[in-house]
Write a protein that holds these residues in place. Structure first.
Motif, PDB file in Angstrom:
ATOM      1  N   PRO A   1       0.835  -1.200   0.000  1.00 23.64           N
ATOM      2  CA  PRO A   1       0.000   0.000   0.000  1.00 23.64           C
ATOM      3  C   PRO A   1       0.871   1.253   0.000  1.00 23.64           C
ATOM      4  N   GLY A   2       0.340   2.303  -0.575  1.00 26.70           N
ATOM      5  CA  GLY A   2       1.095   3.552  -0.618  1.00 26.70           C
ATOM      6  C   GLY A   2       0.308   4.637  -1.320  1.00 26.70           C
ATOM      7  N   ARG A   3       1.021   5.692  -1.756  1.00 23.97           N
ATOM      8  CA  ARG A   3       0.356   6.825  -2.385  1.00 23.97           C
ATOM      9  C   ARG A   3       1.253   7.398  -3.478  1.00 23.97           C
ATOM     10  N   VAL A   4       0.632   8.165  -4.366  1.00 24.86           N
ATOM     11  CA  VAL A   4       1.348   8.799  -5.470  1.00 24.86           C
ATOM     12  C   VAL A   4       2.018  10.077  -4.963  1.00 24.86           C
ATOM     13  N   VAL A   5       3.268  10.264  -5.348  1.00 25.31           N
ATOM     14  CA  VAL A   5       4.031  11.453  -4.958  1.00 25.31           C
ATOM     15  C   VAL A   5       4.644  12.057  -6.221  1.00 25.31           C
ATOM     16  N   PRO A   6       5.015  13.325  -6.189  1.00 23.43           N
ATOM     17  CA  PRO A   6       5.702  13.911  -7.346  1.00 23.43           C
ATOM     18  C   PRO A   6       7.023  13.208  -7.620  1.00 23.43           C
ATOM     19  N   GLY A   7       7.354  13.082  -8.902  1.00 27.10           N
ATOM     20  CA  GLY A   7       8.596  12.396  -9.267  1.00 27.10           C
ATOM     21  C   GLY A   7       9.828  13.196  -8.921  1.00 27.10           C
ATOM     22  N   ARG A   8       9.773  14.516  -9.072  1.00 25.82           N
ATOM     23  CA  ARG A   8      10.918  15.376  -8.767  1.00 25.82           C
ATOM     24  C   ARG A   8      10.436  16.622  -8.051  1.00 25.82           C
ATOM     25  N   THR A   9      11.156  17.002  -7.035  1.00 24.48           N
ATOM     26  CA  THR A   9      10.845  18.211  -6.281  1.00 24.48           C
ATOM     27  C   THR A   9      12.160  18.898  -5.933  1.00 24.48           C
ATOM     28  N   VAL A 265       5.127   5.735  -3.462  1.00 23.10           N
ATOM     29  CA  VAL A 265       5.864   5.373  -2.253  1.00 23.10           C
ATOM     30  C   VAL A 265       4.950   4.518  -1.383  1.00 23.10           C
ATOM     31  N   GLY A 266       5.429   3.318  -1.074  1.00 24.48           N
ATOM     32  CA  GLY A 266       4.638   2.407  -0.253  1.00 24.48           C
ATOM     33  C   GLY A 266       5.490   1.725   0.791  1.00 24.48           C
ATOM     34  N   GLU A 267       4.817   1.086   1.744  1.00 29.34           N
ATOM     35  CA  GLU A 267       5.488   0.363   2.808  1.00 29.34           C
ATOM     36  C   GLU A 267       5.490  -1.130   2.503  1.00 29.34           C
ATOM     37  N   ILE A 268       6.569  -1.802   2.885  1.00 27.35           N
ATOM     38  CA  ILE A 268       6.666  -3.249   2.723  1.00 27.35           C
ATOM     39  C   ILE A 268       7.064  -3.871   4.049  1.00 27.35           C
ATOM     40  N   ARG A 269       6.805  -5.183   4.168  1.00 29.51           N
ATOM     41  CA  ARG A 269       7.183  -5.887   5.381  1.00 29.51           C
ATOM     42  C   ARG A 269       8.687  -6.145   5.400  1.00 29.51           C
ATOM     43  N   PHE A 315       9.765   0.241   6.531  1.00 30.13           N
ATOM     44  CA  PHE A 315      10.543   0.005   5.318  1.00 30.13           C
ATOM     45  C   PHE A 315       9.719   0.495   4.128  1.00 30.13           C
ATOM     46  N   ALA A 316      10.282   1.433   3.407  1.00 30.65           N
ATOM     47  CA  ALA A 316       9.559   2.059   2.292  1.00 30.65           C
ATOM     48  C   ALA A 316      10.278   1.780   0.987  1.00 30.65           C
ATOM     49  N   VAL A 317       9.513   1.684  -0.064  1.00 24.15           N
ATOM     50  CA  VAL A 317      10.051   1.488  -1.407  1.00 24.15           C
ATOM     51  C   VAL A 317       9.483   2.586  -2.304  1.00 24.15           C
ATOM     52  N   GLU A 318      10.345   3.179  -3.139  1.00 27.56           N
ATOM     53  CA  GLU A 318       9.923   4.248  -4.060  1.00 27.56           C
ATOM     54  C   GLU A 318       9.943   3.701  -5.479  1.00 27.56           C
ATOM     55  N   ILE A 319       8.838   3.894  -6.172  1.00 27.68           N
ATOM     56  CA  ILE A 319       8.653   3.399  -7.543  1.00 27.68           C
ATOM     57  C   ILE A 319       8.441   4.593  -8.459  1.00 27.68           C
ATOM     58  N   LEU A 320       9.175   4.615  -9.548  1.00 29.50           N
ATOM     59  CA  LEU A 320       9.009   5.682 -10.550  1.00 29.50           C
ATOM     60  C   LEU A 320       8.060   5.192 -11.628  1.00 29.50           C
ATOM     61  N   LEU A 321       6.962   5.936 -11.842  1.00 25.28           N
ATOM     62  CA  LEU A 321       5.959   5.527 -12.814  1.00 25.28           C
ATOM     63  C   LEU A 321       6.417   5.843 -14.225  1.00 25.28           C
ATOM     64  N   ASP A 322       6.041   4.959 -15.155  1.00 28.23           N
ATOM     65  CA  ASP A 322       6.286   5.235 -16.568  1.00 28.23           C
ATOM     66  C   ASP A 322       5.341   6.330 -17.044  1.00 28.23           C
ATOM     67  N   GLY A 323       5.768   7.080 -18.029  1.00 30.44           N
ATOM     68  CA  GLY A 323       4.968   8.210 -18.492  1.00 30.44           C
ATOM     69  C   GLY A 323       3.895   7.868 -19.499  1.00 30.44           C
ATOM     70  N   ASP A 324       3.767   6.604 -19.891  1.00 30.45           N
ATOM     71  CA  ASP A 324       2.798   6.234 -20.930  1.00 30.45           C
ATOM     72  C   ASP A 324       1.698   5.339 -20.379  1.00 30.45           C
ATOM     73  N   GLY A 325       1.188   5.667 -19.198  1.00 31.85           N
ATOM     74  CA  GLY A 325       0.128   4.864 -18.595  1.00 31.85           C
ATOM     75  C   GLY A 325      -1.231   5.119 -19.234  1.00 31.85           C
ATOM     76  N   PRO A 326      -2.226   4.301 -18.898  1.00 31.06           N
ATOM     77  CA  PRO A 326      -3.570   4.484 -19.492  1.00 31.06           C
ATOM     78  C   PRO A 326      -4.294   5.710 -18.957  1.00 31.06           C
ATOM     79  N   TYR A 327      -3.865   6.281 -17.851  1.00 33.18           N
ATOM     80  CA  TYR A 327      -4.490   7.484 -17.310  1.00 33.18           C
ATOM     81  C   TYR A 327      -3.420   8.258 -16.544  1.00 33.18           C
ATOM     82  N   ALA A 328      -3.728   9.514 -16.237  1.00 34.23           N
ATOM     83  CA  ALA A 328      -2.781  10.388 -15.553  1.00 34.23           C
ATOM     84  C   ALA A 328      -3.120  10.438 -14.073  1.00 34.23           C
ATOM     85  N   PRO A 329      -2.218   9.998 -13.205  1.00 33.60           N
ATOM     86  CA  PRO A 329      -2.496  10.063 -11.766  1.00 33.60           C
ATOM     87  C   PRO A 329      -2.299  11.472 -11.230  1.00 33.60           C
TER      88      PRO A 329
END
Length: 396
Positions: A1-9, A265-269, A315-329
Motif C-alpha cells: 500500500p502507498g500513495r502517489v508522490v511527485p517524481g521530482r521536487t 511510495v509504499g510500505e513493505i514488510r 521500510f519504504a520502497v519508491e517506484i518511478l511511474l512510466d509516463g505512458d500509462g492508461p491514465y494520468a495520476p
C-alpha cells in the motif's frame, strides 16, 4: 500500500544576496520561467555602457576593414604598374646595350672613314694645284678653293669623330638612366610590399572588442546568478520572499514540483525486504481508478528506504511511474503496488528463496521415503522374461 508522490521536487534557494526585484506567484510554470530576479542596477548600467562602446568599436572595425580592402586593391594596382615600368626599362636597356649601340658605332665608323677619304682627296688635290700654281699653270683662285676644300674635309672628319663620341656618351647616359629606372622600380616594389597599412589599428580594435565582450559576459553571468529560473515545467509553490524584500544567500524562495513525472511510495514488510531490488518492474493499482476498468500503471523500483525513527521501523520502497500509462495520476492518490520479484518455475523459486534449499532437501527426502518398501513388503523381482520391474516416480 502507498500513495502517489511527485517524481521530482526541488527547493529553490537564492544564489546571491540582494533585493528581490521580481518574484513568481504560486502556480504552474514553464521551463525557464523566472522565479526570482534580484536587483542588479549597477551591473545593468555597466552592461548598457559596454554595449554602447561595443557598437562604436564594431563600426570602427567595419570601416577599418573597408579601408584595408581598398588599400589592398590599390597596392595590387601599384605593384602591377611598377613591375610593368621596370620591365619596359629593362627591355630598353637591353636594346641599347646589344642592338642600337653596335649599329650606331658601325655607322659612325663608316662615316668617319668616308670623311677621312674625302679629306685626303681634297688635300691631295690641293697639293697638286699648289704645285701647278708655282708654274703659273693654274690660277690662284683654284688653289685657294682646293685649300678650302681640304680644310673642310678635315673639319668633317673632326665632326664625325665628335658625333661618334657624342653618340657613345648619349648611349651611356641612356643606359645609366634606364638602370636608375630599373633600380627605382625595385625600390618601389619593396616599399609597396613593406608599406605599413592599417592592420595594426584593426588588430588593436579587435583586442578592445574582445576585452569589452569578456567584461560584458562576466556582468551578464553576475546578473544571471541573481536570477533563479525553473529547471523544468511544474507546479511552483511555498513562495517565500515578496517583491522589494531583501533576500540573503541560501534563503528558500519556493518549491518546484515536476508534474510530468510521478512516483509511488509504499510500505513493505521486513520479510519482503530481501526480495526487493532496484530496477524491478512494478504494477500499480489506484483506488480512484479501478484496474478492471482503467487498467494498471507500470513503473520500476528506484529506491529503498528504512525509517528507524519510527517504532517499529518502517521500510519504504519508491517506484518511478512510466509516463505512458492508461491514465494520468495525481499527487496524493492511494493504491497498491505489486513488485515482480521473480519469474520462473516453482522449483526455481524455492531454490532462490531464502531458506528454500532446506525446503527442497526436505521435499527430496519425502519423495525418497515414498519410493522405499513399506510394512515389510518386498520389492517385485524380475519378471520371467528377465525384464527389470517398472519404476514409478511419485507425483510431487
Amino acid at each position: 500500500p502507498g500513495r502517489v508522490v511527485p517524481g521530482r521536487t526541488v527547493r529553490a534557494t537564492a544564489a546571491e544576496s540582494g533585493l528581490a526585484l521580481e518574484t513568481r506567484d504560486a502556480g504552474p510554470v514553464a521551463e525557464g520561467d523566472v522565479l526570482l530576479r534580484q536587483k542588479s542596477t549597477s551591473e545593468e548600467r555597466q552592461i548598457a555602457a559596454l554595449e554602447r562602446e561595443l557598437v562604436v568599436l564594431r563600426e570602427r572595425r567595419s570601416h577599418q576593414q573597408e579601408r584595408i580592402a581598398a588599400a589592398e586593391g590599390q597596392r595590387v594596382v601599384e605593384t602591377e604598374l611598377v613591375t610593368l615600368a621596370g620591365s619596359e626599362a629593362e627591355g630598353r636597356l637591353a636594346a641599347v646595350q646589344k642592338g642600337v649601340g653596335p649599329i650606331e658605332d658601325e655607322i659612325s665608323a663608316r662615316v668617319i672613314e668616308q670623311r677621312k677619304a674625302e679629306s685626303a682627296l681634297a688635300t691631295s688635290e690641293h697639293e697638286i694645284l699648289k704645285g701647278l700654281a708655282a708654274g703659273q699653270s693654274v690660277p690662284r683662285m683654284e688653289v685657294a678653293r682646293a685649300e678650302a676644300a681640304a680644310a673642310t674635309g678635315r673639319l668633317k672628319v673632326e665632326q664625325a669623330e665628335f658625333e661618334r663620341r657624342r653618340g657613345a656618351e648619349t648611349r651611356t647616359e641612356e643606359a645609366r638612366r634606364l638602370r636608375s629606372e630599373i633600380e627605382k622600380s625595385r625600390l618601389d616594389l619593396a616599399v609597396i610590399e613593406t608599406r605599413i597599412d592599417d592592420r595594426a589599428v584593426l588588430l588593436e580594435i579587435t583586442r578592445q572588442i574582445v576585452r569589452l565582450e569578456a567584461q560584458r559576459d562576466e556582468l551578464r553571468r553576475e546578473v544571471e546568478r541573481k536570477t533563479v529560473r525553473a529547471p523544468w515545467a511544474g507546479q511552483w509553490g511555498e513562495v517565500g520572499p515578496s517583491e522589494d524584500e531583501y533576500v540573503s544567500r541560501g534563503d528558500l524562495i519556493g518549491v518546484l514540483t515536476d508534474t510530468s513525472i510521478y512516483g509511488f511510495v509504499g510500505e513493505i514488510r521486513d520479510a519482503d525486504l530481501p526480495w526487493v531490488k532496484e530496477k524491478q518492474p512494478a504494477r500499480i493499482r489506484l483506488r480512484a481508478f479501478p484496474f478492471l476498468k482503467y487498467g494498471i500503471l507500470r513503473g520500476h523500483v528506484v529506491q529503498l528506504e528504512t525509517h528507524l525513527s519510527q517504532e517499529p521501523p518502517v521500510f519504504a520502497v519508491e517506484i518511478l511511474l512510466d509516463g505512458d500509462g492508461p491514465y494520468a495520476p495525481a499527487s496524493g492518490m492511494t493504491g497498491h503496488a505489486d513488485i515482480e520479484i521473480f519469474r520462473g518455475t516453482l522449483l526455481g523459486y524455492l531454490l532462490v528463496e531464502p531458506g528454500g534449499r532446506s525446503s527442497v532437501s526436505g521435499l527430496i527426502e519425502r519423495l525418497s521415503s515414498l519410493r522405499a518398501p513399506q510394512n515389510g513388503s518386498r520389492s517385485p523381482g524380475p519378471d520371467p522374461a528377465g525384464r527389470e520391474p517398472a519404476q514409478h516416480s511419485p507425483e510431487p
